[in-house]
Scaffold this motif. Structure first.
Motif: not given
Length: 174
Positions: A46-69
Motif C-alpha cells: 500500500a505504501k508503494a502504491e501511494v508513492e507510485n500514485v504521488r509520483r504519477r500525479a507529480d509527473e502529470d502536474m509537471s506535464k500539465a504546466r509544461k504543455y498548458a499553452v
C-alpha cells in the motif's frame, strides 16, 4: 502432604495440560507471526502504491504546466502563417492587405474563442461593473450615472476570469 510422593502417572497427567497449553500458545504465536507478516506485506504494498500514485500525479502536474499553452499555441499558428504571408508580398495593393488583415483578425478571434478567451466589450449605457471594467474617466453625459459612455479598449475574460478589464469612460452623476 508432599509432592515428592506423587506417582509418575500423576506427573504425566499434570504435564499433559501444560504441553497442550504450550502447543496452543505456540500455535497462536505462529498464527500471530503469520498475520503480522501478511499485514506487513500489505502495508508495504500500500505504501508503494501511494508513492507510485504521488509520483504519477507529480509527473502529470509537471506535464500539465509544461504543455498548458500547447492548444493555444496550435490555434495561433494559422494566424502567424497569415501574417507571414502578408509580409512576403510587400507590393500588394492596400485593398488586398486590408482584406488579409480582416481575415487574420477573424482567425485570431476564432483561436481566442476556442481557447475560452472571451471579449469584454460593454455597450454604451451598460452598467459599470468594477469586476470587468476599469473606468479611466467620468464624463458628463445624457445617460444614467455610472454607466458606460465609451469603450477605449476591449477587455478579455479567460474561463470566466478577467484577463484584462475593459477600459471605459463612465457617465458622471448630474
Amino acid at each position: 502432604m508432599s509432592t515428592e510422593n506423587t506417582s509418575p502417572q500423576e506427573n504425566h497427567e499434570s504435564a499433559a495440560p501444560e504441553a497442550a497449553v504450550d502447543n496452543s500458545l505456540e500455535a497462536q504465536l505462529a498464527e500471530a507471526q503469520a498475520r503480522l507478516a501478511e499485514m506487513s506485506d500489505a502495508y508495504l504494498r500500500a505504501k508503494a502504491e501511494v508513492e507510485n500514485v504521488r509520483r504519477r500525479a507529480d509527473e502529470d502536474m509537471s506535464k500539465a504546466r509544461k504543455y498548458a499553452v500547447e492548444s493555444f499555441a496550435e490555434a495561433m499558428l494559422p494566424v502567424m502563417d497569415s501574417m507571414e504571408a502578408a509580409i512576403a508580398t510587400p507590393d500588394a495593393k492596400v485593398e488586398t492587405v486590408l482584406e488579409g488583415v480582416h481575415a487574420t483578425r477573424r482567425q485570431l478571434a476564432s483561436a481566442l474563442e476556442r481557447n475560452k478567451v472571451i471579449e469584454i466589450n460593454p455597450a454604451a449605457g451598460a452598467k459599470f461593473d468594477p469586476h470587468q471594467h476599469q473606468a479611466i474617466s467620468m464624463v458628463p453625459a445624457e445617460q444614467e450615472a455610472n454607466t458606460v459612455v465609451a469603450v477605449l479598449q476591449k477587455g478579455y475574460l479567460i474561463n470566466d476570469r478577467v484577463l484584462r478589464p475593459a477600459l471605459i469612460t463612465v457617465a458622471a452623476p448630474k
